[in-house]
Enzyme design. Sequence first.
Site, PDB file in Angstrom:
ATOM      1  N   TYR A   1       0.815  -1.208   0.000  1.00 55.75           N
ATOM      2  CA  TYR A   1       0.000   0.000   0.000  1.00 55.75           C
ATOM      3  C   TYR A   1       0.852   1.262   0.000  1.00 55.75           C
ATOM      4  O   TYR A   1       2.018   1.248   0.379  1.00 55.75           O
ATOM      5  CB  TYR A   1      -0.907   0.027   1.237  1.00 55.75           C
ATOM      6  CG  TYR A   1      -0.113   0.164   2.517  1.00 55.75           C
ATOM      7  CD1 TYR A   1       0.162   1.412   3.069  1.00 55.75           C
ATOM      8  CD2 TYR A   1       0.398  -0.958   3.161  1.00 55.75           C
ATOM      9  CE1 TYR A   1       0.911   1.530   4.227  1.00 55.75           C
ATOM     10  CE2 TYR A   1       1.143  -0.852   4.320  1.00 55.75           C
ATOM     11  CZ  TYR A   1       1.399   0.394   4.839  1.00 55.75           C
ATOM     12  OH  TYR A   1       2.138   0.520   5.980  1.00 55.75           O
TER      13      TYR A   1
ATOM     14  N   PHE B   1       1.910   9.516   3.621  1.00 53.00           N
ATOM     15  CA  PHE B   1       2.202   9.360   5.048  1.00 53.00           C
ATOM     16  C   PHE B   1       2.775   7.988   5.374  1.00 53.00           C
ATOM     17  O   PHE B   1       3.368   7.800   6.422  1.00 53.00           O
ATOM     18  CB  PHE B   1       0.987   9.666   5.930  1.00 53.00           C
ATOM     19  CG  PHE B   1      -0.227   8.844   5.653  1.00 53.00           C
ATOM     20  CD1 PHE B   1      -0.366   7.569   6.173  1.00 53.00           C
ATOM     21  CD2 PHE B   1      -1.243   9.348   4.860  1.00 53.00           C
ATOM     22  CE1 PHE B   1      -1.497   6.814   5.916  1.00 53.00           C
ATOM     23  CE2 PHE B   1      -2.377   8.605   4.603  1.00 53.00           C
ATOM     24  CZ  PHE B   1      -2.508   7.329   5.127  1.00 53.00           C
ATOM     25  N   ASP B   2       2.626   7.015   4.475  1.00 51.18           N
ATOM     26  CA  ASP B   2       3.206   5.686   4.712  1.00 51.18           C
ATOM     27  C   ASP B   2       3.158   4.892   3.422  1.00 51.18           C
ATOM     28  O   ASP B   2       2.251   5.076   2.605  1.00 51.18           O
ATOM     29  CB  ASP B   2       2.438   4.953   5.809  1.00 51.18           C
ATOM     30  CG  ASP B   2       3.170   3.719   6.334  1.00 51.18           C
ATOM     31  OD1 ASP B   2       4.375   3.559   6.036  1.00 51.18           O
ATOM     32  OD2 ASP B   2       2.543   2.914   7.030  1.00 51.18           O
TER      33      ASP B   2
ATOM     34  N   ILE C   1      -7.864  -0.401   9.886  1.00 57.46           N
ATOM     35  CA  ILE C   1      -8.999   0.526   9.865  1.00 57.46           C
ATOM     36  C   ILE C   1     -10.173  -0.083   9.099  1.00 57.46           C
ATOM     37  O   ILE C   1      -9.995  -0.923   8.221  1.00 57.46           O
ATOM     38  CB  ILE C   1      -8.603   1.901   9.272  1.00 57.46           C
ATOM     39  CG1 ILE C   1      -8.079   1.770   7.838  1.00 57.46           C
ATOM     40  CG2 ILE C   1      -7.598   2.612  10.177  1.00 57.46           C
ATOM     41  CD1 ILE C   1      -7.805   3.092   7.143  1.00 57.46           C
TER      42      ILE C   1
ATOM     43  N   TYR D   1      -9.238   7.155  10.713  1.00 50.59           N
ATOM     44  CA  TYR D   1      -8.781   7.488  12.061  1.00 50.59           C
ATOM     45  C   TYR D   1      -9.678   8.488  12.771  1.00 50.59           C
ATOM     46  O   TYR D   1      -9.334   8.987  13.845  1.00 50.59           O
ATOM     47  CB  TYR D   1      -7.339   7.990  12.010  1.00 50.59           C
ATOM     48  CG  TYR D   1      -6.381   6.900  11.591  1.00 50.59           C
ATOM     49  CD1 TYR D   1      -5.984   5.928  12.499  1.00 50.59           C
ATOM     50  CD2 TYR D   1      -5.911   6.820  10.288  1.00 50.59           C
ATOM     51  CE1 TYR D   1      -5.131   4.911  12.123  1.00 50.59           C
ATOM     52  CE2 TYR D   1      -5.055   5.801   9.896  1.00 50.59           C
ATOM     53  CZ  TYR D   1      -4.671   4.855  10.822  1.00 50.59           C
ATOM     54  OH  TYR D   1      -3.825   3.846  10.445  1.00 50.59           O
TER      55      TYR D   1
ATOM     56  N   PHE E   1      -5.623   5.283  -0.417  1.00 53.35           N
ATOM     57  CA  PHE E   1      -4.667   4.183  -0.425  1.00 53.35           C
ATOM     58  C   PHE E   1      -4.627   3.527  -1.801  1.00 53.35           C
ATOM     59  O   PHE E   1      -5.660   3.130  -2.336  1.00 53.35           O
ATOM     60  CB  PHE E   1      -5.045   3.104   0.599  1.00 53.35           C
ATOM     61  CG  PHE E   1      -4.744   3.472   2.018  1.00 53.35           C
ATOM     62  CD1 PHE E   1      -3.483   3.255   2.556  1.00 53.35           C
ATOM     63  CD2 PHE E   1      -5.728   4.029   2.821  1.00 53.35           C
ATOM     64  CE1 PHE E   1      -3.214   3.591   3.876  1.00 53.35           C
ATOM     65  CE2 PHE E   1      -5.460   4.363   4.139  1.00 53.35           C
ATOM     66  CZ  PHE E   1      -4.200   4.145   4.665  1.00 53.35           C
TER      67      PHE E   1
END
Length: 147
Positions: free
Chosen positions: A53, A63-64, A83, A109, A126
Amino acid sequence: MNALPILLFFLFVSALVYAKKTGDVTELQIGVKHKPASCEVLAHKGDGVKVHYRGKLTDGTVFDSSFERNNPIEFELGTGQVIKGWDQGLLGMCLGEKRKLKIPAKLGYGDQGSPPTIPGGATLIFDTELVGVNDKSLGEEKENSEL
């Protein structure tokens, strides 16, 4: 003439325009970017999955990303280990399939976010690729399809 209905209309339209501009969504959106020619292995609730991902905010900030680490995340689908947007958005995915998930804050979140990288109320985007389901991996599927 009563100005209240006109004012409410403009507020409603403004809210829609703002939401569109920021890229925020209120419901989970699933976009299939690639689906294998044959789909013999599907991800179901309770399956152990491996997913690559890249997570971004609506402004494009990453962010990741497991792609850069070459280390997909492993978890049991549909059991709350990730999530809610993932548990819902990856169901029925074929091994080797790629999807783009746009996840509203309520399935991500929430209002609290995940400081410092994810602000409260953030819509998450994502890019995902299903690379493993239970004992099957994407590499094994490719090898078997070439036989």
